[in-house]
Scaffold this motif. Sequence first.
Motif, PDB file in Angstrom:
ATOM      1  N   UNK A  25       2.303   0.561 -11.351  1.00 19.03           N
ATOM      2  CA  UNK A  25       3.740   0.585 -11.331  1.00 19.03           C
ATOM      3  C   UNK A  25       4.376   0.803 -10.274  1.00 19.03           C
ATOM      4  N   UNK A  26       5.251   0.082  -9.543  1.00 23.23           N
ATOM      5  CA  UNK A  26       6.087   0.352  -8.168  1.00 23.23           C
ATOM      6  C   UNK A  26       5.263   0.375  -6.964  1.00 23.23           C
ATOM      7  N   UNK A  27       4.098  -0.161  -7.095  1.00 24.66           N
ATOM      8  CA  UNK A  27       3.283  -0.226  -5.926  1.00 24.66           C
ATOM      9  C   UNK A  27       3.113  -1.544  -5.405  1.00 24.66           C
ATOM     10  N   UNK A  28       2.399  -1.883  -4.441  1.00 25.82           N
ATOM     11  CA  UNK A  28       1.965  -3.375  -4.252  1.00 25.82           C
ATOM     12  C   UNK A  28       0.723  -3.727  -4.084  1.00 25.82           C
ATOM     13  N   UNK A  29       0.192  -4.768  -4.170  1.00 28.20           N
ATOM     14  CA  UNK A  29      -1.234  -5.095  -4.342  1.00 28.20           C
ATOM     15  C   UNK A  29      -1.408  -6.336  -3.468  1.00 28.20           C
ATOM     16  N   UNK A  30      -2.464  -6.647  -3.002  1.00 29.20           N
ATOM     17  CA  UNK A  30      -2.866  -7.870  -2.163  1.00 29.20           C
ATOM     18  C   UNK A  30      -3.698  -8.859  -3.337  1.00 29.20           C
ATOM     19  N   UNK A  31      -2.989 -10.226  -3.284  1.00 37.10           N
ATOM     20  CA  UNK A  31      -3.746 -11.254  -4.225  1.00 37.10           C
ATOM     21  C   UNK A  31      -4.131 -12.263  -3.301  1.00 37.10           C
ATOM     22  N   UNK A  32      -5.584 -12.698  -3.362  1.00 37.01           N
ATOM     23  CA  UNK A  32      -6.234 -13.869  -2.709  1.00 37.01           C
ATOM     24  C   UNK A  32      -6.279 -14.840  -3.539  1.00 37.01           C
ATOM     25  N   UNK A  33      -5.973 -16.121  -3.500  1.00 34.83           N
ATOM     26  CA  UNK A  33      -6.093 -17.372  -4.182  1.00 34.83           C
ATOM     27  C   UNK A  33      -7.112 -17.965  -3.468  1.00 34.83           C
ATOM     28  N   UNK A  34      -8.298 -18.644  -4.415  1.00 36.39           N
ATOM     29  CA  UNK A  34      -9.193 -19.319  -3.997  1.00 36.39           C
ATOM     30  C   UNK A  34      -8.817 -20.832  -4.123  1.00 36.39           C
ATOM     31  N   UNK A  35      -9.480 -21.907  -3.736  1.00 40.02           N
ATOM     32  CA  UNK A  35      -9.242 -23.008  -4.055  1.00 40.02           C
ATOM     33  C   UNK A  35      -9.963 -23.475  -5.696  1.00 40.02           C
ATOM     34  N   UNK A  36      -9.584 -24.267  -6.078  1.00 38.44           N
ATOM     35  CA  UNK A  36     -10.272 -24.493  -7.598  1.00 38.44           C
ATOM     36  C   UNK A  36     -11.411 -25.255  -7.398  1.00 38.44           C
ATOM     37  N   UNK A  49      -8.292 -13.326  -6.778  1.00 34.68           N
ATOM     38  CA  UNK A  49      -8.864 -11.877  -6.518  1.00 34.68           C
ATOM     39  C   UNK A  49      -7.664 -10.759  -6.078  1.00 34.68           C
ATOM     40  N   UNK A  50      -7.595  -9.497  -6.897  1.00 34.79           N
ATOM     41  CA  UNK A  50      -6.404  -8.788  -6.570  1.00 34.79           C
ATOM     42  C   UNK A  50      -6.990  -7.220  -6.088  1.00 34.79           C
ATOM     43  N   UNK A  51      -6.481  -6.879  -5.096  1.00 33.78           N
ATOM     44  CA  UNK A  51      -6.597  -5.498  -4.670  1.00 33.78           C
ATOM     45  C   UNK A  51      -5.457  -4.596  -4.644  1.00 33.78           C
ATOM     46  N   UNK A  52      -5.407  -3.618  -5.429  1.00 31.61           N
ATOM     47  CA  UNK A  52      -4.298  -2.732  -5.471  1.00 31.61           C
ATOM     48  C   UNK A  52      -4.728  -1.672  -4.425  1.00 31.61           C
ATOM     49  N   UNK A  53      -3.803  -1.091  -3.704  1.00 31.54           N
ATOM     50  CA  UNK A  53      -4.061  -0.105  -2.863  1.00 31.54           C
ATOM     51  C   UNK A  53      -2.825   0.879  -2.636  1.00 31.54           C
ATOM     52  N   UNK A  54      -3.242   2.290  -2.192  1.00 28.46           N
ATOM     53  CA  UNK A  54      -2.114   3.218  -2.147  1.00 28.46           C
ATOM     54  C   UNK A  54      -1.120   2.665  -1.122  1.00 28.46           C
ATOM     55  N   UNK A  55      -1.756   2.169  -0.045  1.00 26.50           N
ATOM     56  CA  UNK A  55      -1.145   1.707   1.198  1.00 26.50           C
ATOM     57  C   UNK A  55      -1.692   0.216   1.621  1.00 26.50           C
ATOM     58  N   UNK A  56      -0.855  -0.676   0.818  1.00 28.44           N
ATOM     59  CA  UNK A  56      -1.623  -2.093   0.942  1.00 28.44           C
ATOM     60  C   UNK A  56      -1.287  -2.570   2.229  1.00 28.44           C
ATOM     61  N   UNK A  57      -2.083  -3.185   2.760  1.00 34.04           N
ATOM     62  CA  UNK A  57      -1.924  -4.116   3.942  1.00 34.04           C
ATOM     63  C   UNK A  57      -2.628  -5.454   3.753  1.00 34.04           C
ATOM     64  N   UNK A  58      -2.381  -6.400   4.518  1.00 38.82           N
ATOM     65  CA  UNK A  58      -2.875  -7.649   4.500  1.00 38.82           C
ATOM     66  C   UNK A  58      -4.230  -7.916   4.968  1.00 38.82           C
ATOM     67  N   UNK A  59      -4.644  -6.706   5.880  1.00 37.56           N
ATOM     68  CA  UNK A  59      -5.832  -6.803   6.337  1.00 37.56           C
ATOM     69  C   UNK A  59      -7.105  -6.775   5.406  1.00 37.56           C
TER      70      UNK A  59
END
Length: 180
Positions: A70-81, A23-33
């Motif tokens: 490109x050049x920004x950050x994203x938050x990636x959430x990994x789930x259990x298979x 699960x990926x969320x790109x954001x203009x100001x990424x946070x882990x919240x």
Amino acid sequence: MTDQALAEQALVEEATKKSGLIWVRGASVPTLDPQDVGAPTRPLWHVWHDGAVYVVGDGPGEQPLPGLVDGREAVVTVRSKDKGGRLVSWTAAVVELAPGSEEFGVAVGELKGKRLNAPDGEAMTERWARQCRVVRLTPTGSVAALPDGSLAAAPVPTSATTRLPVPAGLPRLLFKKRRR
């Protein structure tokens, strides 16, 4: 690197390798919240290769990649298979690969093996180069703590009700009609 950082890096790598969906969320100001509202969080199929996640999309018949700039950050959430629960959330540096570059060719070669039901078969790599984006998500080292409570959204208020129990005689009526 500290033992904690090495353990987090190993968790990110192993969890992401084994999960078929992130699960990926790109954001203009990424946070882990997880409560942060930015670009939508999207499920993406991916491949883990050489210390990073590679995804392809934004073309006809491919997955959308909103907020992955490109050049920004994203938050990636990994789930259990096996259970589907959240294992780890981590920040990633987003880099769009240039078609024709050596890294693009390697990434497309890895992604090609994971793409299911491609409409154009072997020609998909040329289509990806012409019409799609291939993006690398490299872990930055930031890992979020797992939340204490549920992050499930409250159901939307509605006047709908649940179905009433099936009347006891209904199955007999239905089976009688089939016998005739």
